[in-house]
Scaffold this active site. Structure first.
Site, PDB file in Angstrom:
ATOM      1  N   LYS A 198       0.823  -1.215   0.000  1.00 38.82           N
ATOM      2  CA  LYS A 198       0.000   0.000   0.000  1.00 38.82           C
ATOM      3  C   LYS A 198       0.861   1.269   0.000  1.00 38.82           C
ATOM      4  O   LYS A 198       0.433   2.317  -0.456  1.00 38.82           O
ATOM      5  CB  LYS A 198      -0.934   0.023   1.207  1.00 38.82           C
ATOM      6  CG  LYS A 198      -1.901  -1.150   1.327  1.00 38.82           C
ATOM      7  CD  LYS A 198      -3.060  -1.053   0.350  1.00 38.82           C
ATOM      8  CE  LYS A 198      -4.122  -2.116   0.599  1.00 38.82           C
ATOM      9  NZ  LYS A 198      -3.705  -3.482   0.227  1.00 38.82           N
TER      10      LYS A 198
HETATM   11  C1  LIG Z   1      -4.091  -4.532  -0.477  1.00 42.95           C
HETATM   12  C2  LIG Z   1      -3.285  -5.767  -0.565  1.00 42.95           C
HETATM   13  C3  LIG Z   1      -3.487  -6.719  -1.589  1.00 42.95           C
HETATM   14  C4  LIG Z   1      -4.579  -6.590  -2.632  1.00 42.95           C
HETATM   15  O1  LIG Z   1      -4.342  -5.552  -3.550  1.00 42.95           O
HETATM   16  P1  LIG Z   1      -5.554  -4.967  -4.436  1.00 42.95           P
HETATM   17  O2  LIG Z   1      -4.988  -3.802  -5.144  1.00 42.95           O
HETATM   18  O3  LIG Z   1      -6.616  -4.580  -3.442  1.00 42.95           O
HETATM   19  O4  LIG Z   1      -6.010  -6.058  -5.335  1.00 42.95           O
HETATM   20  C5  LIG Z   1      -2.669  -7.831  -1.619  1.00 42.95           C
HETATM   21  N1  LIG Z   1      -1.703  -8.031  -0.682  1.00 42.95           N
HETATM   22  C6  LIG Z   1      -1.492  -7.149   0.320  1.00 42.95           C
HETATM   23  C7  LIG Z   1      -0.444  -7.433   1.335  1.00 42.95           C
HETATM   24  C8  LIG Z   1      -2.267  -5.987   0.415  1.00 42.95           C
HETATM   25  O5  LIG Z   1      -2.050  -5.127   1.428  1.00 42.95           O
END
Ligand SMILES: *Cc1c(COP(=O)(O)O)cnc(C)c1O
Length: 497
Positions: free
Chosen positions: A112
């Site tokens: 993120k």
């Molecule tokens: C948010 C997240 C995802 C999923 O990503 P999206 O863009 O929502 O598909 C996968 N792995 C981790 C560790 C995340 O924090």
């Protein structure tokens, strides 16, 4: 470049307006009118530039209302000094045909950060460009990772402040400690009595409260969200796909005419959608492998063309992918339908009313060409963690393991020998219990705190704990307010001040 709503209710917006609004008034998502393409010269430049210059080049194409100086400031503010790798998103080689793109070298050790380090700068520049004088107050309800990444992104960014609501019983010890020790002069963290749904519905009702909006406005503030549907979160994610392809071309891993497949652990469909945009921009990308956990609504959709959220919700070892409605899918439907906003609006209406929609054969055929979809349950995921460790001496977290498994299944099913990249979305130390149990057995974590499991895992593997997680236990608690459900709205207004 102009932006429009996927549901047809808004068009002709500048990038700054789209980023500041976040969501269109018709509840659609903002998308660019056309996807810009990259030239052979662009790829040559990208082949040996650093990550910041790659980001600047991609941002310029989509943010043509920003000056070059403003883009410089956004990119430098986001990626200079806050990542523990000079490459920002380093590419690690597992074997001849397999790479891992590590997206977790930012301040919270999860992917993120790639977007949430950039969003605050894009937002404040958008405020300047649109003449918005009020301070932006970001309100986030979190089940874990997003809250911390948003706090790190917005801390001490002038013209902004941030309030994070988290469920007191709904996050892990490490996630909680990450939030309650958050530093910064403009950050507020509130624990909510209840679960994630309580936190989320409290945030929603504050967003809908006209009276609260007016009181805030009178004090020179406006509420906004850092939600993953904001264009300002998607754009920064396109960069690492284009950059990775260019680097693979430059080092000879990818020859003229060849393509690279990407396997992406998917929840809200933001990360893999960015990969789709990179492909449409001309990056030599083959298949997009959409990897899900037991919440496999996307696997079924991509295989059958039927999206059906009417199914049990599973809590898994990869909690950031425990999602039944993947919001960013709406943008893909818009692209594949040839920008048919009425079609998108109708699908979303059906999803709202019945929890289900089905796309026509022509769109399903495109989905099958672009994507391969697969899922694994917790047991298969843990099996993949231990296999990857035994085979390559490489440690993956529970989310990344889901994508590793999907890639393996893709190769078995199709016989593909192409180069492939696995998007790695979290440090293994972010979700240490699932990882340690995978290596040392289900009972290995019994009686240990999460910090003790981190240390045991590091001792067992000799893989160092990332710095933002290593000193966490010692950090002083700066936020210890706990609210009852009834008191949330008043508490939020009072901390905003
Ligand atoms: C948010 C997240 C995802 C999923 O990503 P999206 O863009 O929502 O598909 C996968 N792995 C981790 C560790 C995340 O924090």
């Amino acid at each position: 470049m102009e932006y429009q709503s996927t549901r047809g209710g808004a068009s002709g917006l500048s990038a700054a307006e789209a980023i500041l609004k976040g969501l269109a008034a018709d509840k659609g998502l903002f998308v660019p009118d056309a996807i810009p393409t990259l030239s052979a010269e662009d790829f040559e430049f990208l082949g040996d530039c650093n990550y910041l210059d790659a980001a600047k080049l991609i941002f310029e194409l989509y943010l043509d209302d920003f000056s070059l100086d403003e883009i410089d400031e956004c990119v430098n503010g986001a990626y200079l000094g806050s990542f523990d790798s000079a490459a920002v998103a380093p590419l690690v080689s597992l074997d001849e045909q397999t790479r891992v793109l590590e997206l977790w070298h930012g301040p919270t050790s999860a992917f993120k950060d790639m977007a949430l380090q950039a969003l605050p700068r894009l937002l404040t520049t958008s405020m300047k460009l649109t003449g918005e004088k009020r301070e932006v107050v970001i309100l986030v309800a979190t089940s874990g990772d997003t809250g911390k990444a948003a706090l790190e992104g917005f801390k001490d960014v002038p013209g902004t402040s941030i309030v994070v609501l988290y469920p007191s019983e709904g996050v892990s010890a490490v996630q909680k400690q990450q939030m309650v020790t958050q530093e910064g002069g403009n950050v507020h963290v509130l624990a909510i009595e209840g679960n994630f749904d309580d936190a989320q519905s409290a945030a929603k009702s504050i967003f809908m409260d006209q009276g609260a909006a007016e009181r805030l406005s009178a004090r020179g503030k406006r509420l906004s969200s850092a939600n993953s549907i904001n264009w300002g979160r998607l754009l920064p994610q396109i960069v690492y796909y284009v950059n990775t392809c260019a680097k693979l071309m430059a080092d000879g891993s990818l020859k003229a005419g060849e393509t690279v497949d990407f396997s992406v652990p998917t929840g809200n469909f933001g990360n893999i959608l960015a990969c789709y945009y990179a492909k449409q921009m001309g990056a030599p990308i083959g298949r997009l492998i959409c990897a899900s956990n037991a919440n496999n609504v996307l696997t079924e959709f991509l295989r059958t063309g039927v999206y059906d959220r009417n199914r049990p919700f599973h809590k898994t070892l990869s909690p950031s992918m425990d999602i039944l409605v993947s919001s960013n899918l709406e943008r893909l439907l818009f692209e594949l339908s040839g920008h048919d906003a009425a079609f998108v609006a109708d699908c979303m209406k059906q999803l709202d009313e019945t929890g289900r929609y089905e796309v026509p054969t022509a769109i399903h055929a495109q989905l099958s060409d672009l994507f391969y979809a697969d899922f694994s349950d917790d047991e298969e995921t843990q099996g993949c963690i231990s296999e990857t460790w035994n085979r390559h001496h490489y440690l993956v977290d529970t989310h990344t393991a889901v994508a590793c498994r999907a890639l393996e299944n893709y190769r078995l099913a199709t016989g593909s020998r192409s180069l492939a990249v696995v998007a790695s979305t979290a440090s293994p130390y972010k979700f240490p219990c699932g990882v340690y149990a995978a290596l040392c057995g289900e009972t290995a974590c019994a009686g240990l705190s999460e910090y003790e499991v981190q240390r045991a895992l590091s001792q067992y593997t000799s893989v160092p704990i990332p710095e933002p997680l290593a000193d966490l236990e010692q950090k002083p608690v700066l936020h210890n307010r706990l609210c009852t459900k009834q008191a949330i709205a008043a508490a939020v207004e009072s901390v905003i001040g």
